[in-house]
Design a protein around this motif. Sequence first.
Motif, PDB file in Angstrom:
ATOM      1  N   ARG A  41       0.840  -1.220   0.000  1.00 43.25           N
ATOM      2  CA  ARG A  41       0.000   0.000   0.000  1.00 43.25           C
ATOM      3  C   ARG A  41       0.862   1.252   0.000  1.00 43.25           C
ATOM      4  O   ARG A  41       0.592   2.195  -0.740  1.00 43.25           O
ATOM      5  N   LEU A  42       1.906   1.255   0.845  1.00 40.87           N
ATOM      6  CA  LEU A  42       2.746   2.441   0.948  1.00 40.87           C
ATOM      7  C   LEU A  42       3.526   2.695  -0.342  1.00 40.87           C
ATOM      8  O   LEU A  42       3.702   3.843  -0.760  1.00 40.87           O
ATOM      9  N   ALA A  43       3.970   1.613  -0.992  1.00 38.08           N
ATOM     10  CA  ALA A  43       4.753   1.760  -2.221  1.00 38.08           C
ATOM     11  C   ALA A  43       3.882   1.896  -3.461  1.00 38.08           C
ATOM     12  O   ALA A  43       4.384   2.251  -4.534  1.00 38.08           O
ATOM     13  N   GLY A  44       2.574   1.587  -3.332  1.00 40.29           N
ATOM     14  CA  GLY A  44       1.675   1.677  -4.480  1.00 40.29           C
ATOM     15  C   GLY A  44       1.894   0.575  -5.496  1.00 40.29           C
ATOM     16  O   GLY A  44       1.792   0.802  -6.711  1.00 40.29           O
ATOM     17  N   VAL A  45       2.205  -0.630  -4.990  1.00 40.54           N
ATOM     18  CA  VAL A  45       2.436  -1.769  -5.885  1.00 40.54           C
ATOM     19  C   VAL A  45       1.658  -2.967  -5.351  1.00 40.54           C
ATOM     20  O   VAL A  45       1.014  -2.895  -4.306  1.00 40.54           O
ATOM     21  N   SER A  46       1.732  -4.081  -6.059  1.00 41.88           N
ATOM     22  CA  SER A  46       1.064  -5.301  -5.607  1.00 41.88           C
ATOM     23  C   SER A  46       1.925  -6.033  -4.581  1.00 41.88           C
ATOM     24  O   SER A  46       3.147  -5.820  -4.494  1.00 41.88           O
ATOM     25  N   THR A  66      10.936   1.145  -9.184  1.00 44.16           N
ATOM     26  CA  THR A  66       9.978   0.369  -8.391  1.00 44.16           C
ATOM     27  C   THR A  66      10.693  -0.368  -7.263  1.00 44.16           C
ATOM     28  O   THR A  66      10.214  -0.411  -6.126  1.00 44.16           O
ATOM     29  N   ARG A  69      11.427   2.087  -4.562  1.00 43.94           N
ATOM     30  CA  ARG A  69      10.223   2.513  -3.849  1.00 43.94           C
ATOM     31  C   ARG A  69       9.789   1.444  -2.849  1.00 43.94           C
ATOM     32  O   ARG A  69       9.424   1.742  -1.708  1.00 43.94           O
ATOM     33  N   ALA A  73       9.833   1.764   1.261  1.00 39.28           N
ATOM     34  CA  ALA A  73       8.620   1.530   2.043  1.00 39.28           C
ATOM     35  C   ALA A  73       8.877   0.488   3.124  1.00 39.28           C
ATOM     36  O   ALA A  73       8.429   0.634   4.275  1.00 39.28           O
TER      37      ALA A  73
END
Length: 361
Positions: A41-46, A66, A69, A73
Motif C-alpha cells: 500500500r505504501l509503495a503503491g504496488v502489488s 519500483t 520505492r 517503504a
Amino acid sequence: MGHIPEQQSAQRDARRAPEGARAGAGERPAAPVPTSADVARLAGVSRATVSYVLNNATAVRISEPTRQRVQEAADELGYVPHAAARSLRAGHSRMVLMPAPAMPVGLLYTHLFNELQWALRRLDYTVVQFGSLGMSGDDAARAWAELRPVAVLAPGDGTLTPRGVHVLKRSGAKAVVTLGPQRVQGAHALLMDQRAVGHCAGAHLIGRGRTRIGVVVPREPGYETFSAPRLAGVRTAAEACANARVVPLELGYDEQSANQLAARWRELGLDAAFAYNDEYAMLLLRALQDAGVDVPGETAVMGADDLLLGRLLRPSLSTVRMELPTGQRLAELVDRVVRDPAGTSEVHPLLGVEAVARDST
C-alpha cells in the motif's frame, strides 16, 4: 454532526480494542507488526511485486525505480520478510547451515570459514552456525533438517551418516557437503586428508637425520579427528627409514603438562618432535628450553599451520604450511550444487602441504 471530544473518542477506541491489546496506564499500545500488504500500500504496488523485490527474485523484471520505492517503504515500516513462511512456500530456504565444529579449530581454518561465510552472503545466502554438541549421527541430521536449510556444510568427521544425508535431502536440502578427512555416501566431499600433514612433517624430520620422533597427541577432547591421521602420516613417512621409530606423546595444552613431558624427555631417547600444530609446538619448545634441552641440537621441533608467532620465536619454528582454497571458491561450489541438485556427488581434495624449514629443525 458535531465533533466527539478527544476523551470520549479515546474511550470508544479502547472499548473496541481486543482485551489483550489494551495498553496499561501510561503505556503506548504496541505497534502492529508490518506486513507485505502494508509495504504494498505504501509503495503503491502489488504484494507480488513486494515479494519479488524483497526476495531478490530474478525470474521477473522489476524496474529500478519500483525496486527502490518498495525498499524505501519496507525500511520506513520496519518490514522484514518472514523466512519461515518463505521456506514453507518454497520447500527450502536460502539458509546454508554450518554446524559448529565439535573440536577447536586453529586460525587457519577460522580464516577459511569466515571467508566462506562472507562469500556465501554475497551470493544471497544466509549462513547460520548451529550448535549440535552432544548430538551425533542421525540425531544431528534430524536437528539440522528441522531448520529446512537449502544446503548443509557438515564436518567430515563421521558425524554425518548416509542415512543422515538422506534425511537432509528429503527435508529439502539441495546440497549436502562434507568438509574434512572423510567422505559420506550421497554427499559432496571437500577432503582435507590430515595424513598428508603428518607425512610431510615426518619426511622433513627424517630428511634432517632424525630417527626417533615423538608425535604430540593433544589430550583435550575433540582433536582425534585431526591428530590420529597426522600420527598415521608420520608413521607412514617413517616406514621409508629402516631404523626410524615413532612414539605418540600425550600432551595437554598447559604449562604443567609441557613441563612434565620436558622433564622426562631424555629418558624417552627422542631426537625430534612433531607437535601436532604450531601452538603445541611453541608450548613444548619453551618447556624443553626451560628443562635444558637444546633445540635443535638435541631435539628438533616442528609444528603445523605456519603461524606468524612461530616465525618470531628463537629459534624460529619449522612448520608444515597448508594451502587451503579460498572461501570464494567453496561458496561458488555450494551455489553450483544448489542450482543442480541432481548432479552426481563430487569429491574435491583441498589440502596442499609444504614443509617450511627454519631454525628449530
